[in-house]
Scaffold this active site. Structure first.
Site, PDB file in Angstrom:
ATOM      1  N   TYR A   1      -0.743 -25.366  -9.762  1.00 46.65           N
ATOM      2  CA  TYR A   1      -0.546 -26.034  -8.469  1.00 46.65           C
ATOM      3  C   TYR A   1      -1.837 -26.078  -7.669  1.00 46.65           C
ATOM      4  CZ  TYR A   1       4.598 -25.818  -8.731  1.00 46.65           C
ATOM      5  OH  TYR A   1       5.919 -25.984  -9.066  1.00 46.65           O
TER       6      TYR A   1
ATOM      7  N   LYS B   1      14.996   5.867  -1.886  1.00 49.15           N
ATOM      8  CA  LYS B   1      15.411   4.670  -1.139  1.00 49.15           C
ATOM      9  C   LYS B   1      14.947   3.412  -1.873  1.00 49.15           C
ATOM     10  CE  LYS B   1      11.219   5.087   1.692  1.00 49.15           C
ATOM     11  NZ  LYS B   1      10.668   5.655   2.952  1.00 49.15           N
TER      12      LYS B   1
HETATM   13  C1  PLP Z   1       9.744   6.654   2.681  1.00 51.06           C
HETATM   14  C2  PLP Z   1       9.753   7.949   3.379  1.00 51.06           C
HETATM   15  C3  PLP Z   1       9.313   9.112   2.715  1.00 51.06           C
HETATM   16  C4  PLP Z   1       8.598   9.094   1.388  1.00 51.06           C
HETATM   17  O1  PLP Z   1       7.274   8.690   1.628  1.00 51.06           O
HETATM   18  P1  PLP Z   1       6.194   8.550   0.459  1.00 51.06           P
HETATM   19  O2  PLP Z   1       4.955   8.138   1.188  1.00 51.06           O
HETATM   20  O3  PLP Z   1       6.687   7.471  -0.440  1.00 51.06           O
HETATM   21  O4  PLP Z   1       6.064   9.840  -0.221  1.00 51.06           O
HETATM   22  C5  PLP Z   1       9.512  10.333   3.356  1.00 51.06           C
HETATM   23  N1  PLP Z   1      10.058  10.393   4.605  1.00 51.06           N
HETATM   24  C6  PLP Z   1      10.442   9.283   5.288  1.00 51.06           C
HETATM   25  C7  PLP Z   1      11.025   9.432   6.644  1.00 51.06           C
HETATM   26  C8  PLP Z   1      10.293   8.029   4.705  1.00 51.06           C
HETATM   27  O5  PLP Z   1      10.654   6.929   5.382  1.00 51.06           O
END
Ligand code: PLP
Length: 344
Positions: free
Chosen positions: A242, A33
């Site tokens: 800044y 994702k």
């Molecule tokens: C993002 C996510 C993962 C992966 O999690 P990590 O901590 O990055 O390994 C797995 N399952 C769900 C439902 C997620 O939202």
């Protein structure tokens, strides 16, 4: 070269996925994702598919569609947000598997795509996504003959192995899915490390694949090198950046490098971060601005041409800690202006 160079080691990504896979006796998927945690979903998933991954997870149907175009037919692409209004065409056209999160999504899916595969996401206490156990009990007989391809739930505290929430969620998940007779998944990266009872039929690591905590033995995946635009000398009492937040206590040499908060090097890193000239650490001084960071290079024997902010000497998690955040946020913030390289 005026922009920074982000080097992404796909071999390290494959090695991390294989190492996580080797910790379990079940199948290992990969979560890609948010454009593969900012590192390029097509590149990452392509490398992992080559290494043997057959299941991928994304957050949104739009991400799933893009991933299908990159991977072609074959791998399973599942969508955490489920079947949202307006997703039907994407789900059908790209053979995505929505993880249905509510009775409403279940009804939408069975009505619009009665033949299409689906999974079910159950909430076991995180209260973020998924059907409540009672909802699941009420709808599971709604579609006789239509069994989910997968039932999943997500752990809220898996990065804290001793947290009592882990065992609570495990017990509830095992209980409400015991009779389901379909593949089950509970563990992301943290859950894999919690041990065998958490593994079920499929794990879904994300951050560990990308080299981040809580997978401490991960191979580092990213290197980020920033070109120096200009170097100047300042006398004691002169200020930098800044808000005049830093002033020279000694005659100092300041390098200005080409990246800033618009490139994901968030303003909060300014307080504690270091960058490296080869093996030598140098302090970030003054405020991080949109396109520029200023660094004290007084102690270097030669003016540097570039400075490394991520790599051998500084991991994503170290930089995240300096900024008071987590590696996930630093990774997914890495900007679009870098020139990205995927060495073979
Ligand atoms: C993002 C996510 C993962 C992966 O999690 P990590 O901590 O990055 O390994 C797995 N399952 C769900 C439902 C997620 O939202």
């Amino acid at each position: 070269m005026s922009s920074g160079t982000l080097t992404i080691d796909l071999n390290a990504i494959v090695a991390n996925w294989r190492a996580l896979d080797a910790m379990t006796a079940c199948e290992t998927a990969a979560v890609v994702k948010a454009d593969g945690y900012g590192l390029g979903a097509a590149e990452v998933a392509g490398a992992l598919a080559w290494a043997g991954a057959r299941q991928f997870f994304v957050a949104l149907a739009e991400e799933g569609a893009a991933l299908r175009r990159a991977l072609g037919p074959g791998p399973t692409i599942s969508v955490f947000s489920g079947h949202m209004a307006g997703d039907t065409d994407l789900i059908r056209a790209h053979a995505l598997v929505p993880m249905l999160n509510s009775v409403e999504q279940m009804a939408r899916h069975l009505e619009t795509l009665p033949e299409a595969a689906f999974g079910v996401q159950l909430d076991t206490g995180m209260n973020r996504l998924g059907m409540e156990p009672a909802e699941w009990a009420a709808v599971r007989d709604l579609a006789p003959g239509r069994t989910p391809a997968l039932i999943l739930s997500h752990l809220a505290c898996a990065d804290a192995p001793d947290h009592p929430m882990n065992a609570r969620q495990l017990q509830l998940f095992a209980e409400i899915t015991a009779e389901a007779g379909v593949p089950r998944s509970l563990a992301a990266t943290g859950g894999i490390l919690l041990g065998e009872p958490y593994h079920f039929d499929l794990t879904r690591p994300g951050i560990g694949v990308y080299g981040g905590l809580p997978f401490i033995d991960a191979h580092p995946v990213v290197a980020l090198d920033l070109p120096v635009i200009q170097i100047r000398d300042v006398v004691p009492g002169e200020t930098v950046g800044y808000g005049n937040t830093w002033s020279a206590a000694r005659p100092s040499r300041i390098a200005t490098v080409a990246a800033g908060y618009a490139d994901g090097l968030i303003r909060a890193i300014g307080r504690g971060a270091r960058v490296f000239a080869g093996d030598v650490p140098c302090r970030v001084v003054g405020r991080v601005s949109m396109d520029l960071i200023t660094v004290d290079v007084t102690d270097l024997p030669e003016p540097p041409e570039a400075l490394s902010i991520l790599g051998r000497h500084q991991s994503v998690d170290t930089l995240a800690e300096a900024a008071g955040t987590i590696g996930y946020e630093i990774l997914t913030s890495l900007g679009r202006r870098y020139s990205r390289s995927y060495p073979a």
